[in-house]
Scaffold this active site. Structure first.
Site, PDB file in Angstrom:
ATOM      1  CB  CYS A 151      -0.990   0.142   1.092  1.00 14.37           C
ATOM      2  SG  CYS A 151      -1.804   1.539   1.484  1.00 14.37           S
ATOM      3  NE  ARG A 154       2.385   1.102   3.583  1.00 17.13           N
ATOM      4  CZ  ARG A 154       3.227   0.266   3.646  1.00 17.13           C
ATOM      5  NH1 ARG A 154       3.655  -0.224   4.963  1.00 17.13           N
ATOM      6  NH2 ARG A 154       4.181   0.139   2.533  1.00 17.13           N
ATOM      7  CD1 TRP A 324      -7.396   8.702  -2.239  1.00 17.92           C
ATOM      8  CD2 TRP A 324      -8.201   8.826  -0.052  1.00 17.92           C
ATOM      9  NE1 TRP A 324      -6.485   9.265  -1.459  1.00 17.92           N
ATOM     10  CE2 TRP A 324      -6.992   9.588  -0.052  1.00 17.92           C
ATOM     11  CE3 TRP A 324      -9.371   8.867   1.016  1.00 17.92           C
ATOM     12  CZ2 TRP A 324      -6.272   9.872   1.147  1.00 17.92           C
ATOM     13  CZ3 TRP A 324      -8.774   9.542   2.174  1.00 17.92           C
ATOM     14  CH2 TRP A 324      -7.418   9.816   2.377  1.00 17.92           C
ATOM     15  CD  GLU A 329      -5.741   2.143  -7.033  1.00 18.60           C
ATOM     16  OE1 GLU A 329      -6.256   1.223  -6.551  1.00 18.60           O
ATOM     17  OE2 GLU A 329      -5.945   3.323  -6.238  1.00 18.60           O
TER      18      GLU A 329
END
Length: 457
Positions: A151, A154, A324, A329
């Site tokens: 991720c 973070r 979000w 992506e």
């Protein structure tokens, strides 16, 4: 899954896809309710056996003693006298629980954990598991985000809002709570990091499951000629939904799939998401009027639903969570990948690019325009989205903050680096510790298999 391992950074770094490598073996949980593939045998149900923790008999060592220096948790319960546990426990489950409780008390400065450890030990001895307090659940869910190696987003881990719905076990109640999750997370376009935690696995009683990879996914309708209308990634679960009684949508490339939910005492069932729970953004371009004719759109809340939240030896198999989106992506993966919507050739032709030779870099140019369109559209709609340059800088800020607190940040380089313009971002030019820590969000093979539609009903 399985397929070539995908790298999708997820909603501001959340995992938009689970890695196919995790689906290589073990597709079903055991009858005891433990998720296969979990770290440590019995880590989800703290079984009681005939032996004691190593060292508990003569020298006072082992995990029981090590959990709290000075005689173990029972010292706090009865004063200075140390009382040995009457029901011995296996070492693994007790380790996981005690490590988490001690870490929670240390990080949040809650004082001596001895009394809480005594309560947990008694509960495990009597039931085979234990129940987290609301504060422990919140801490565990947030730290699981902080520990997510794949991720990039973070920085805001401590802002995750936790909805405690552990009392819900019926499929229809879970489906309704998931719709509420999406409404609350959408927040009129100001996307809110959110997790809803349902009942955990317990000895002899598996917790509920959500079969969908994300709460919102688009159907993939297989055609007789081998084509797929919609998202090819979801072809399997679309077919499964049809077998469960779903009549299908309008047959567009963006029909929202129903939720497939398995309650604790039920078979998987389909539930349509209410329209007001699904916020979508039409994808258009700031400069090209013809773009609207492509009729593209994407949903605003990327809520992962098949990953297991593991906290202190307890597995929460249904715990949908979201942050979000990072624009890449959608624009560089979901809409562009050849095994997804594969839009680059179509866009390149509309842009007048030469698609006969890759050296013309037509793919790169089309990819940039597609990502520009995603960011423009979300901004125009007033829906939270981030870009890969901003999120890369934020990740370095996160690294610096954690290092000042004396904590090491682990990361998987292949997931942290954005799928376009990687070398133009600061996260590219460094290496990372890859240690996996707990609490954690874990993709078990059986969860991946459910999302693909491979498990039979």
């Amino acid at each position: 899954m399985p397929e070539t391992p995908q790298r999708t950074d997820g909603p501001a770094g959340w995992l938009d896809r689970a890695d196919a490598r995790d689906a290589a073996a073990g597709l079903e949980r055991t009858a005891s309710g433990r998720c296969d593939g979990a770290e440590g045998a019995g880590s989800h149900h703290a079984s009681v056996d005939g032996g004691g923790p190593p060292g508990a008999g003569g020298d006072g060592g082992g995990p029981y003693r090590a959990a709290v220096e000075g005689g173990g948790p029972y010292r706090a319960a009865v004063g200075a006298r140390v009382v040995r546990p009457r029901i011995p426990l296996s070492a693994g489950p007790w380790h996981a629980a005690s490590d988490f409780i001690r870490a929670h008390h240390a990080e949040e400065r809650l004082g001596d954990p001895a009394r809480r450890l005594a309560e947990v030990y008694d509960e495990i001895a009597g039931t085979g598991t234990y129940r987290h307090t609301a504060r422990e659940l919140t801490f565990g869910a947030r730290v699981a985000w902080r520990n997510a190696n794949r991720c990039i987003g973070r920085l805001y881990w401590n802002s995750l809002h936790v909805r405690d719905r552990r009392h819900l076990t019926a499929a229809e109640d879970i489906a309704a709570a998931c719709a509420d999750h999406l409404r609350e997370a959408s927040h009129d376009g100001r996307i809110r990091p959110l997790i809803t935690v349902f009942a955990p696995d317990a000895p002899g009683r598996p917790g509920p499951r959500i079969w969908n990879e994300q709460l919102i996914r688009y159907a993939g309708y297989a055609q007789r000629d081998g084509r797929v209308v919609g998202d090819p990634r979801n072809e399997g679960i679309t077919a499964l939904a049809r077998r469960l009684g779903w009549r299908g949508g309008d047959g567009t490339p963006f029909d929202v799939l129903p939720l497939i939910v398995e309650g604790t005492d039920d078979k998987p069932r389909c539930f349509d998401l209410p329209p007001d729970a699904v916020l979508e953004v039409p994808i258009e371009h700031e400069e090209h009027d013809w773009w609207a004719g492509l009729r593209l759109r994407w949903h605003a809340v990327p809520a992962m639903a098949t990953m297991c939240l593991e906290i202190g030896g307890v597995c929460y198999p249904a715990a949908p969570f979201n942050g979000w989106y990072m624009g890449t992506e959608i624009g560089a993966r979901n809409l562009a990948d050849t095994d997804r919507y594969d839009l680059l050739p179509r866009i390149a032709r509309r842009l007048g690019l030469d698609t006969t030779d890759d050296r013309s870099l037509w793919k790169d140019r089309a990819l940039v325009e597609l990502n520009r369109a995603v960011l423009f559209s979300f901004d125009r709609a007033g829906v939270t989205v981030t870009d890969h340059h901003t999120e890369s800088r934020r990740f370095l800020t996160h690294l610096a903050r954690e290092e000042r607190k004396g904590r090491t940040v682990s990361a998987d380089w292949s997931w942290i680096v954005p799928p376009i313009s990687g070398s133009a971002t600061p996260v590219f030019h460094r290496t990372y510790d890859t240690t996996e820590r707990t609490p954690a969000y874990v993709q078990h093979p059986e969860g991946a298999a459910r999302a693909s539609g491979r498990l039979l009903v």
